[in-house]
Design a protein around this motif. Structure first.
Motif, PDB file in Angstrom:
ATOM      1  N   ILE A 114     -34.371 -47.823   3.855  1.00 54.75           N
ATOM      2  CA  ILE A 114     -32.972 -48.190   4.067  1.00 54.75           C
ATOM      3  C   ILE A 114     -32.322 -47.198   5.028  1.00 54.75           C
ATOM      4  O   ILE A 114     -31.686 -47.573   6.003  1.00 54.75           O
ATOM      5  CB  ILE A 114     -32.208 -48.224   2.718  1.00 54.75           C
ATOM      6  CG1 ILE A 114     -32.727 -49.382   1.850  1.00 54.75           C
ATOM      7  CG2 ILE A 114     -30.702 -48.335   2.949  1.00 54.75           C
ATOM      8  CD1 ILE A 114     -32.190 -49.388   0.434  1.00 54.75           C
ATOM      9  N   ARG A 115     -32.539 -45.911   4.750  1.00 55.55           N
ATOM     10  CA  ARG A 115     -31.959 -44.869   5.600  1.00 55.55           C
ATOM     11  C   ARG A 115     -32.443 -45.004   7.041  1.00 55.55           C
ATOM     12  O   ARG A 115     -31.669 -44.904   7.990  1.00 55.55           O
ATOM     13  CB  ARG A 115     -32.307 -43.492   5.058  1.00 55.55           C
ATOM     14  CG  ARG A 115     -31.862 -42.374   5.982  1.00 55.55           C
ATOM     15  CD  ARG A 115     -31.936 -41.041   5.324  1.00 55.55           C
ATOM     16  NE  ARG A 115     -31.067 -41.034   4.140  1.00 55.55           N
ATOM     17  CZ  ARG A 115     -30.648 -39.932   3.533  1.00 55.55           C
ATOM     18  NH1 ARG A 115     -31.007 -38.751   3.999  1.00 55.55           N
ATOM     19  NH2 ARG A 115     -29.891 -39.992   2.476  1.00 55.55           N
ATOM     20  N   ARG A 116     -33.753 -45.287   7.186  1.00 56.94           N
ATOM     21  CA  ARG A 116     -34.313 -45.407   8.532  1.00 56.94           C
ATOM     22  C   ARG A 116     -33.625 -46.551   9.276  1.00 56.94           C
ATOM     23  O   ARG A 116     -33.216 -46.400  10.421  1.00 56.94           O
ATOM     24  CB  ARG A 116     -35.823 -45.633   8.458  1.00 56.94           C
ATOM     25  CG  ARG A 116     -36.479 -45.641   9.831  1.00 56.94           C
ATOM     26  CD  ARG A 116     -38.015 -45.813   9.781  1.00 56.94           C
ATOM     27  NE  ARG A 116     -38.637 -44.996   8.755  1.00 56.94           N
ATOM     28  CZ  ARG A 116     -39.393 -45.480   7.763  1.00 56.94           C
ATOM     29  NH1 ARG A 116     -39.615 -46.778   7.665  1.00 56.94           N
ATOM     30  NH2 ARG A 116     -39.938 -44.681   6.861  1.00 56.94           N
ATOM     31  N   VAL A 118     -30.654 -48.031   8.647  1.00 62.68           N
ATOM     32  CA  VAL A 118     -29.224 -47.787   8.889  1.00 62.68           C
ATOM     33  C   VAL A 118     -29.056 -46.805  10.054  1.00 62.68           C
ATOM     34  O   VAL A 118     -28.244 -47.040  10.964  1.00 62.68           O
ATOM     35  CB  VAL A 118     -28.521 -47.274   7.614  1.00 62.68           C
ATOM     36  CG1 VAL A 118     -27.094 -46.835   7.929  1.00 62.68           C
ATOM     37  CG2 VAL A 118     -28.515 -48.354   6.536  1.00 62.68           C
ATOM     38  N   MET A 119     -29.839 -45.722  10.052  1.00 63.80           N
ATOM     39  CA  MET A 119     -29.701 -44.739  11.126  1.00 63.80           C
ATOM     40  C   MET A 119     -30.152 -45.322  12.471  1.00 63.80           C
ATOM     41  O   MET A 119     -29.606 -44.981  13.512  1.00 63.80           O
ATOM     42  CB  MET A 119     -30.472 -43.454  10.795  1.00 63.80           C
ATOM     43  CG  MET A 119     -29.934 -42.687   9.586  1.00 63.80           C
ATOM     44  SD  MET A 119     -28.118 -42.461   9.542  1.00 63.80           S
ATOM     45  CE  MET A 119     -27.899 -41.279  10.876  1.00 63.80           C
ATOM     46  N   GLN A 120     -31.108 -46.231  12.410  1.00 59.89           N
ATOM     47  CA  GLN A 120     -31.580 -46.896  13.633  1.00 59.89           C
ATOM     48  C   GLN A 120     -30.447 -47.708  14.274  1.00 59.89           C
ATOM     49  O   GLN A 120     -30.221 -47.623  15.481  1.00 59.89           O
ATOM     50  CB  GLN A 120     -32.743 -47.814  13.249  1.00 59.89           C
ATOM     51  CG  GLN A 120     -33.596 -48.291  14.386  1.00 59.89           C
ATOM     52  CD  GLN A 120     -34.680 -49.271  13.880  1.00 59.89           C
ATOM     53  OE1 GLN A 120     -34.836 -49.475  12.666  1.00 59.89           O
ATOM     54  NE2 GLN A 120     -35.414 -49.857  14.791  1.00 59.89           N
ATOM     55  N   LYS A 130     -21.531 -39.774  13.097  1.00 57.29           N
ATOM     56  CA  LYS A 130     -20.328 -40.032  12.292  1.00 57.29           C
ATOM     57  C   LYS A 130     -20.649 -40.824  11.028  1.00 57.29           C
ATOM     58  O   LYS A 130     -19.772 -41.455  10.443  1.00 57.29           O
ATOM     59  CB  LYS A 130     -19.269 -40.742  13.148  1.00 57.29           C
ATOM     60  CG  LYS A 130     -18.852 -39.879  14.339  1.00 57.29           C
ATOM     61  CD  LYS A 130     -17.428 -40.062  14.772  1.00 57.29           C
ATOM     62  CE  LYS A 130     -17.042 -38.934  15.723  1.00 57.29           C
ATOM     63  NZ  LYS A 130     -15.898 -39.297  16.575  1.00 57.29           N
ATOM     64  N   ALA A 131     -21.896 -40.741  10.594  1.00 54.72           N
ATOM     65  CA  ALA A 131     -22.348 -41.517   9.433  1.00 54.72           C
ATOM     66  C   ALA A 131     -21.525 -41.239   8.178  1.00 54.72           C
ATOM     67  O   ALA A 131     -21.318 -42.117   7.356  1.00 54.72           O
ATOM     68  CB  ALA A 131     -23.824 -41.238   9.159  1.00 54.72           C
ATOM     69  N   ARG A 132     -21.014 -40.011   8.045  1.00 54.18           N
ATOM     70  CA  ARG A 132     -20.272 -39.630   6.846  1.00 54.18           C
ATOM     71  C   ARG A 132     -18.773 -39.893   6.952  1.00 54.18           C
ATOM     72  O   ARG A 132     -18.034 -39.624   6.005  1.00 54.18           O
ATOM     73  CB  ARG A 132     -20.436 -38.131   6.578  1.00 54.18           C
ATOM     74  CG  ARG A 132     -21.755 -37.708   6.014  1.00 54.18           C
ATOM     75  CD  ARG A 132     -21.798 -36.181   6.079  1.00 54.18           C
ATOM     76  NE  ARG A 132     -23.049 -35.627   5.609  1.00 54.18           N
ATOM     77  CZ  ARG A 132     -23.277 -35.290   4.334  1.00 54.18           C
ATOM     78  NH1 ARG A 132     -22.353 -35.473   3.427  1.00 54.18           N
ATOM     79  NH2 ARG A 132     -24.425 -34.770   3.995  1.00 54.18           N
ATOM     80  N   PHE A 133     -18.321 -40.338   8.101  1.00 53.25           N
ATOM     81  CA  PHE A 133     -16.883 -40.543   8.277  1.00 53.25           C
ATOM     82  C   PHE A 133     -16.422 -41.805   7.558  1.00 53.25           C
ATOM     83  O   PHE A 133     -17.191 -42.743   7.342  1.00 53.25           O
ATOM     84  CB  PHE A 133     -16.542 -40.672   9.764  1.00 53.25           C
ATOM     85  CG  PHE A 133     -16.522 -39.367  10.518  1.00 53.25           C
ATOM     86  CD1 PHE A 133     -17.537 -38.425  10.377  1.00 53.25           C
ATOM     87  CD2 PHE A 133     -15.483 -39.086  11.404  1.00 53.25           C
ATOM     88  CE1 PHE A 133     -17.532 -37.225  11.086  1.00 53.25           C
ATOM     89  CE2 PHE A 133     -15.467 -37.891  12.113  1.00 53.25           C
ATOM     90  CZ  PHE A 133     -16.482 -36.964  11.956  1.00 53.25           C
TER      91      PHE A 133
HETATM   92  P1  ADP Z   1     -31.767 -37.906  10.295  1.00 52.06           P
HETATM   93  O1  ADP Z   1     -32.891 -38.858  10.089  1.00 52.06           O
HETATM   94  O2  ADP Z   1     -31.176 -37.939  11.662  1.00 52.06           O
HETATM   95  O3  ADP Z   1     -32.020 -36.531   9.735  1.00 52.06           O
HETATM   96  P2  ADP Z   1     -30.270 -38.388   7.903  1.00 52.06           P
HETATM   97  O4  ADP Z   1     -30.942 -39.446   7.141  1.00 52.06           O
HETATM   98  O5  ADP Z   1     -30.441 -36.982   7.441  1.00 52.06           O
HETATM   99  O6  ADP Z   1     -30.590 -38.539   9.454  1.00 52.06           O
HETATM  100  O7  ADP Z   1     -28.722 -38.715   7.930  1.00 52.06           O
HETATM  101  C1  ADP Z   1     -27.955 -38.511   9.088  1.00 52.06           C
HETATM  102  C2  ADP Z   1     -26.506 -38.629   8.706  1.00 52.06           C
HETATM  103  O8  ADP Z   1     -26.320 -39.751   7.812  1.00 52.06           O
HETATM  104  C3  ADP Z   1     -26.015 -37.418   7.979  1.00 52.06           C
HETATM  105  O9  ADP Z   1     -24.664 -37.176   8.325  1.00 52.06           O
HETATM  106  C4  ADP Z   1     -26.163 -37.836   6.533  1.00 52.06           C
HETATM  107  O10 ADP Z   1     -25.315 -37.077   5.709  1.00 52.06           O
HETATM  108  C5  ADP Z   1     -25.748 -39.271   6.602  1.00 52.06           C
HETATM  109  N1  ADP Z   1     -26.307 -40.013   5.479  1.00 52.06           N
HETATM  110  C6  ADP Z   1     -27.605 -40.208   5.210  1.00 52.06           C
HETATM  111  N2  ADP Z   1     -27.745 -40.902   4.077  1.00 52.06           N
HETATM  112  C7  ADP Z   1     -26.514 -41.134   3.615  1.00 52.06           C
HETATM  113  C8  ADP Z   1     -25.978 -41.819   2.461  1.00 52.06           C
HETATM  114  N3  ADP Z   1     -26.759 -42.391   1.548  1.00 52.06           N
HETATM  115  N4  ADP Z   1     -24.643 -41.892   2.314  1.00 52.06           N
HETATM  116  C9  ADP Z   1     -23.833 -41.334   3.222  1.00 52.06           C
HETATM  117  N5  ADP Z   1     -24.257 -40.676   4.319  1.00 52.06           N
HETATM  118  C10 ADP Z   1     -25.581 -40.581   4.513  1.00 52.06           C
END
Ligand code: ADP
Ligand code: ADP
Length: 228
Positions: A114-116, A118-120, A130-133
Motif C-alpha cells: 500500500i505504501r509503495r 501511495v508513494m508512487q 508533503k505526505a504528512r500534510f
Molecule cells: P520512502 O519510501 O520515500 O522512505 P516512506 O514510506 O518512509 O517513504 O514515507 C514517506 C512520507 O510518507 C513520510 O513523510 C511518511 O511519514 C509518510 N507516510 C508514510 N506512511 C504513512 C502513513 N501510513 N500515514 C501518514 N503518512 C505516512
C-alpha cells in the motif's frame, strides 16, 4: 473504451439535459468537453462515471454496459474510472497520504505494498514530501494534485476531470495540465470538461462541444470556439 449510443437524459424535474448523444472515445485519447454553461457537460460526464443514469440509450466503458451493471459491481467500475472535481473534494481531517491510501481498493494487500503504491502516485504528482500534510496546509494546486493522485491510485483506464483548473490560477493550471498529460502518456484515457480557453487552444486535443445537450462539434485538435 467509452461509447455512448443514442443517449438521453431528462432529470426528474423535466429538464432535458442530454438529447441524443452518440460518441466513441478510444483508449488513450485525451478529450476536452467544452460548451456554454448549462449545455450539459457535467451531465455528460456524470453519465460516464454513473453518477447519473441515462433515461434512454446505452453507455459502455471498457466493454461494460453501465445500465446492466449490478449494484455490487459498481465498485469494479469505480476502479476503472478515476474522477477529479473543480473543488478537489479531499477529506479535510486526513493527511495527503491518508486521502490517497483511503481510495486504494485493497484486498488483503500488505502495508508495504500500500505504501509503495501511495508513494508512487504521490511521486507522479510531485507531492511525496508533503505526505504528512493536511489539505488545509496545501495550496489549491497542491490539493488538486492530491485529488489526481487519489483518482489514479487504482490505476484506472479512464480519468474524468470536471473543470479541474476551475479554481486555480493560470500558472497552477498549466502545472495540472502537465501532470494530466503525463498520466495520459502512460496510457490513461482522459476526458476533461473545461472552460479554460487558453489551455484548449494551446494544448491541442480532441474537442467535443456540447450545446443544448447535443454534440455541436467533435474535432481532432479542435479549438475552444467560444469567447470564454
Ligand atoms: P520512502 O519510501 O520515500 O522512505 P516512506 O514510506 O518512509 O517513504 O514515507 C514517506 C512520507 O510518507 C513520510 O513523510 C511518511 O511519514 C509518510 N507516510 C508514510 N506512511 C504513512 C502513513 N501510513 N500515514 C501518514 N503518512 C505516512
Ligand atoms: P453544464 O455542465 O454544461 O453547465 P449541466 O449538465 O450541469 O451543464 O446542466 C445541463 C442542464 O441540466 C441545465 O439546464 C441544468 O440546470 C440541468 N441540471 C443539471 N443537473 C440537474 C439536476 N440534478 N436536476 C435537474 N436539472 C439539472
Amino acid at each position: 473504451m467509452i461509447t455512448m449510443n443514442e443517449v438521453w437524459k431528462t432529470y426528474p424535474n423535466g429538464v432535458m439535459a442530454i438529447n441524443g448523444i452518440d460518441i466513441h472515445i478510444e483508449k488513450g485519447e485525451f478529450v476536452y468537453v467544452v460548451g456554454p454553461s448549462g449545455a450539459g457537460k457535467s451531465t455528460f460526464i456524470k453519465l460516464m462515471y454513473r453518477e447519473e443514469k441515462p433515461t434512454r440509450g446505452a453507455i459502455t466503458i471498457d466493454t461494460e454496459e453501465l445500465a446492466k451493471l449490478k449494484e455490487r459491481h459498481i465498485p469494479r467500475l469505480r476502479r476503472k474510472i478515476g474522477v477529479v472535481f473543480q473543488d478537489f473534494k479531499l477529506l479535510p481531517s486526513l493527511t495527503v497520504y491518508e486521502n490517497v491510501a483511503f481510495a486504494l481498493e485493497v484486498i488483503e494487500e500488505s502495508k508495504a505494498n500500500i505504501r509503495r503504491r501511495v508513494m508512487q502516485v504521490l511521486d507522479v504528482v510531485r507531492l511525496k514530501n508533503k505526505a504528512r500534510f493536511l489539505p488545509h496546509e496545501l495550496s489549491g494546486g497542491e490539493q488538486q494534485r492530491v485529488a489526481i493522485a487519489r483518482a489514479i491510485v487504482n490505476n484506472p483506464s479512464v480519468l474524468i476531470a470536471d473543470e479541474p483548473t476551475g479554481n486555480l490560477d493560470p500558472e497552477t493550471s498549466w502545472e495540472i495540465m502537465r501532470i494530466l498529460e503525463e498520466i495520459n502518456e502512460r496510457g490513461t484515457t482522459i476526458v476533461m470538461a473545461t472552460h479554460n480557453k487558453e489551455i484548449v487552444n494551446t494544448i491541442r486535443k480532441r474537442v467535443i462541444a456540447i450545446e443544448g445537450g447535443r454534440v455541436a462539434r467533435d474535432e481532432v485538435k479542435g479549438d475552444y470556439g467560444y469567447e470564454r
